[in-house]
Design a protein around this motif. Structure first.
Motif, PDB file in Angstrom:
ATOM      1  N   LEU A 146     -17.863  74.267 -76.856  1.00 19.35           N
ATOM      2  CA  LEU A 146     -18.747  73.644 -77.848  1.00 19.35           C
ATOM      3  C   LEU A 146     -20.176  73.623 -77.317  1.00 19.35           C
ATOM      4  O   LEU A 146     -20.402  73.255 -76.158  1.00 19.35           O
ATOM      5  N   ALA A 147     -21.118  74.032 -78.137  1.00 17.88           N
ATOM      6  CA  ALA A 147     -22.533  73.962 -77.749  1.00 17.88           C
ATOM      7  C   ALA A 147     -23.211  72.899 -78.601  1.00 17.88           C
ATOM      8  O   ALA A 147     -23.074  72.908 -79.827  1.00 17.88           O
ATOM      9  N   VAL A 148     -23.905  71.985 -77.932  1.00 18.00           N
ATOM     10  CA  VAL A 148     -24.553  70.870 -78.639  1.00 18.00           C
ATOM     11  C   VAL A 148     -26.032  70.807 -78.298  1.00 18.00           C
ATOM     12  O   VAL A 148     -26.449  71.250 -77.228  1.00 18.00           O
ATOM     13  N   PRO A 149     -26.842  70.218 -79.188  1.00 19.68           N
ATOM     14  CA  PRO A 149     -28.261  70.054 -78.862  1.00 19.68           C
ATOM     15  C   PRO A 149     -28.408  69.036 -77.741  1.00 19.68           C
ATOM     16  O   PRO A 149     -27.526  68.199 -77.542  1.00 19.68           O
ATOM     17  N   GLY A 150     -29.497  69.080 -77.043  1.00 17.67           N
ATOM     18  CA  GLY A 150     -29.664  68.164 -75.914  1.00 17.67           C
ATOM     19  C   GLY A 150     -30.779  67.185 -76.123  1.00 17.67           C
ATOM     20  O   GLY A 150     -31.387  67.167 -77.181  1.00 17.67           O
ATOM     21  N   PRO A 151     -31.076  66.407 -75.109  1.00 18.04           N
ATOM     22  CA  PRO A 151     -30.393  66.379 -73.806  1.00 18.04           C
ATOM     23  C   PRO A 151     -28.931  65.929 -73.921  1.00 18.04           C
ATOM     24  O   PRO A 151     -28.665  64.876 -74.512  1.00 18.04           O
ATOM     25  N   TYR A 152     -28.042  66.766 -73.371  1.00 22.91           N
ATOM     26  CA  TYR A 152     -26.622  66.461 -73.361  1.00 22.91           C
ATOM     27  C   TYR A 152     -26.262  65.912 -71.983  1.00 22.91           C
ATOM     28  O   TYR A 152     -26.587  66.528 -70.973  1.00 22.91           O
ATOM     29  N   LEU A 153     -25.631  64.738 -71.957  1.00 24.54           N
ATOM     30  CA  LEU A 153     -25.263  64.132 -70.677  1.00 24.54           C
ATOM     31  C   LEU A 153     -23.848  64.549 -70.311  1.00 24.54           C
ATOM     32  O   LEU A 153     -22.873  64.076 -70.892  1.00 24.54           O
ATOM     33  N   ARG A 154     -23.767  65.460 -69.361  1.00 31.84           N
ATOM     34  CA  ARG A 154     -22.498  66.089 -68.995  1.00 31.84           C
ATOM     35  C   ARG A 154     -21.422  65.050 -68.619  1.00 31.84           C
ATOM     36  O   ARG A 154     -20.306  65.108 -69.112  1.00 31.84           O
ATOM     37  N   ASP A 155     -21.772  64.098 -67.768  1.00 31.61           N
ATOM     38  CA  ASP A 155     -20.758  63.170 -67.272  1.00 31.61           C
ATOM     39  C   ASP A 155     -20.270  62.193 -68.343  1.00 31.61           C
ATOM     40  O   ASP A 155     -19.181  61.673 -68.268  1.00 31.61           O
ATOM     41  N   GLU A 156     -21.109  61.948 -69.323  1.00 26.48           N
ATOM     42  CA  GLU A 156     -20.729  60.980 -70.344  1.00 26.48           C
ATOM     43  C   GLU A 156     -20.163  61.636 -71.590  1.00 26.48           C
ATOM     44  O   GLU A 156     -19.659  60.959 -72.483  1.00 26.48           O
ATOM     45  N   GLY A 157     -20.267  62.947 -71.696  1.00 24.70           N
ATOM     46  CA  GLY A 157     -19.683  63.661 -72.824  1.00 24.70           C
ATOM     47  C   GLY A 157     -20.408  63.471 -74.139  1.00 24.70           C
ATOM     48  O   GLY A 157     -19.872  63.731 -75.210  1.00 24.70           O
ATOM     49  N   ARG A 158     -21.643  62.981 -74.057  1.00 17.19           N
ATOM     50  CA  ARG A 158     -22.360  62.732 -75.315  1.00 17.19           C
ATOM     51  C   ARG A 158     -23.799  63.227 -75.223  1.00 17.19           C
ATOM     52  O   ARG A 158     -24.316  63.440 -74.127  1.00 17.19           O
ATOM     53  N   ILE A 159     -24.424  63.364 -76.417  1.00 18.61           N
ATOM     54  CA  ILE A 159     -25.814  63.773 -76.433  1.00 18.61           C
ATOM     55  C   ILE A 159     -26.698  62.530 -76.358  1.00 18.61           C
ATOM     56  O   ILE A 159     -26.429  61.536 -77.024  1.00 18.61           O
ATOM     57  N   MET A 165     -31.338  62.429 -85.095  1.00 20.41           N
ATOM     58  CA  MET A 165     -29.870  62.349 -85.190  1.00 20.41           C
ATOM     59  C   MET A 165     -29.331  61.123 -84.460  1.00 20.41           C
ATOM     60  O   MET A 165     -28.342  61.208 -83.742  1.00 20.41           O
ATOM     61  N   THR A 166     -29.969  59.978 -84.644  1.00 16.36           N
ATOM     62  CA  THR A 166     -29.580  58.798 -83.873  1.00 16.36           C
ATOM     63  C   THR A 166     -28.121  58.401 -84.104  1.00 16.36           C
ATOM     64  O   THR A 166     -27.475  57.879 -83.200  1.00 16.36           O
ATOM     65  N   ALA A 167     -27.593  58.656 -85.302  1.00 20.62           N
ATOM     66  CA  ALA A 167     -26.218  58.250 -85.601  1.00 20.62           C
ATOM     67  C   ALA A 167     -25.197  58.976 -84.725  1.00 20.62           C
ATOM     68  O   ALA A 167     -24.053  58.545 -84.598  1.00 20.62           O
ATOM     69  N   THR A 170     -23.653  58.055 -80.096  1.00 20.80           N
ATOM     70  CA  THR A 170     -22.486  57.411 -79.483  1.00 20.80           C
ATOM     71  C   THR A 170     -21.232  58.290 -79.538  1.00 20.80           C
ATOM     72  O   THR A 170     -20.204  57.928 -78.986  1.00 20.80           O
ATOM     73  N   ILE A 171     -21.309  59.426 -80.221  1.00 23.99           N
ATOM     74  CA  ILE A 171     -20.115  60.282 -80.348  1.00 23.99           C
ATOM     75  C   ILE A 171     -19.827  60.940 -78.996  1.00 23.99           C
ATOM     76  O   ILE A 171     -20.696  61.601 -78.433  1.00 23.99           O
ATOM     77  N   ASN A 172     -18.609  60.758 -78.489  1.00 19.91           N
ATOM     78  CA  ASN A 172     -18.217  61.416 -77.249  1.00 19.91           C
ATOM     79  C   ASN A 172     -17.417  62.672 -77.615  1.00 19.91           C
ATOM     80  O   ASN A 172     -16.252  62.608 -78.003  1.00 19.91           O
TER      81      ASN A 172
END
Ligand SMILES: [Zn+2]
Length: 408
Positions: A146-159, A165-167, A170-172
């Motif tokens: 899966l490719a997601v826009p960043g900054p993507y926090l690798r250790d937390e699994g979320r952007i 896209m504030t909503a 919190t999506i992991n």
């Protein structure tokens, strides 16, 4: 090591396996000695890599062949379709899903647009349904990238911050996808995924030592590959060039900084400029920014001077981004991809002019700046390549039918 695509450093087995796959994909049948020569790896390293790939059925022997050195040896063939990968590109207003094999061949692809106001859970459900449909049809899928826009926090699994896209913050993604599909899931920042795709499938691995993929779309970012390895930074969010200030006194960005590059040359920045200066070029009705950009590009191609001015002003900022990339990373090549790549030759003269004016000649003369020529979206391609590299790294962990190890 220029001119060869393998690395003898044992820390980089995945790139080495990808290099072997690439050669077998291009040449169909090839000897171990030929692969060693073309990758620059030792014959012993190739023998070891091939043995592990044969064990997993990724490579098989194909009788006696005469190699480039006229010596008879055992030919090797790629069984690319035995391990399939689902690639997912998640962007601000669209997502794309595709099924690939490990050589990068695409079997099917879908693209779904959605509005920024849409509930994230609803978008995720639609994405998951499409993935389930593909898993039903393609039984050899072993992993999902899966490719997601960043900054993507690798250790937390979320952007961490995706502007507008504030909503989604919190999506992991790791948890969501692991629970749903019971297959290993790998996530990469979209610009890194694009860089990987350009390196593996864009034909640059043999000619470039440092490649910069400059993603200029809904967001703006960069992925840097140096000698086969992605530059990620401590938390995986390196090269966020879209959040470098081009005007330190400019408007505040959602990331906390002021006058970020992304605010001046993203697809939505161009759209906003078009609404002010050339509203007559925009079609009526609700638009997505990529459609708006295309309409402005079309008008500029057709000779609409004000539309051309808007495109050139945006191109200037893309040029400033290139200047920063050159000064920070000294790449051989910068490849511009995503929505803005559709502007092609409308953008390039301005970008080149800005770079020539602002970079020392010794650097300017050595760097190539190009628009991506991949026919498949590099981010989608790279999403699949991210998972493919992991499969090639540890093939024994993956099987389409069963259990898997940690996908993180
Ligand atoms: Zn910012």
């Amino acid at each position: 090591m220029r001119g060869t695509i393998g690395k003898n450093n044992s820390d980089l087995p995945e790139m080495n396996r990808s290099a072997v796959v690439k050669i077998l994909q291009q040449q169909e049948v090839c000897s171990r000695a030929d692969i060693a020569r073309q990758t620059g790896l030792t014959q012993a390293a190739i023998t070891k890599i091939v043995a592990s790939m044969m064990e997993m059925g990724i490579v098989s022997e194909a009788g006696i062949i005469t190699g480039c050195d006229n010596r008879r040896s055992i030919g090797l063939r790629l069984n690319a379709g035995k391990h399939q990968i689902i690639g997912v590109k998640f962007a601000r207003q669209m997502f794309a899903v595709g099924v690939f094999d490990i050589s990068g061949k695409i079997y099917t692809q879908t693209e779904t647009k959605y509005s920024l106001e849409e509930n994230p859970q609803k978008v995720l459900s639609a994405m998951k349904k499409q993935i389930h449909d593909m898993l039903k049809k393609y039984e050899n899928v072993v992993s999902i990238g899966l490719a997601v826009p960043g900054p993507y926090l690798r250790d937390e699994g979320r952007i961490a911050v995706v502007t507008r896209m504030t909503a989604w913050h919190t999506i992991n993604f790791i948890e969501e996808f692991k629970e749903e599909f019971h297959k290993p899931v790998f996530i990469e920042h979209d610009a890194n995924a694009g860089a990987l795709a350009e390196w593996l499938f864009g034909g640059h691995a043999q000619s470039a030592s440092t490649l910069a993929y400059f993603l200029v779309g809904e967001g703006v970012g960069a992925g840097i590959i140096e000698r086969g390895t992605l530059f990620r930074g401590m938390q995986g969010s390196a090269c966020e060039i879209g959040h470098v200030s081009v005007d330190v006194h400019g408007p505040r960005c959602e990331c906390g900084n002021y006058g970020c590059l992304e605010m001046y040359c993203s697809a939505s920045a161009l759209w906003k400029k078009a609404q002010t200066h050339v509203p007559e070029c925009l079609p009526n009705g609700t638009l997505q920014s990529c459609d708006a950009c295309n309409a402005v590009f079309q008008a500029a191609w057709a000779g609409h001077q004000k539309a051309l001015d808007v495109v050139r002003e945006t191109a200037e900022y893309i040029g400033y981004g290139c200047v920063t990339l050159i000064n920070a990373y000294n790449p051989d090549i910068i490849i511009i991809g995503d929505v803005m790549s559709q502007g092609g030759d409308l953008l390039m003269p301005t970008i080149q002019k800005v770079v020539q004016q602002r970079v020392i000649p010794e650097l300017y003369n050595r760097v190539q700046i190009k628009i991506s020529t991949l026919t498949i979206d590099p981010t989608l391609y790279g999403a699949a390549a991210t998972a493919t590299n992991k499969v090639l790294q540890l093939p024994s962990k993956f099987s389409s039918a069963g259990k898997w190890g940690s996908g993180k």
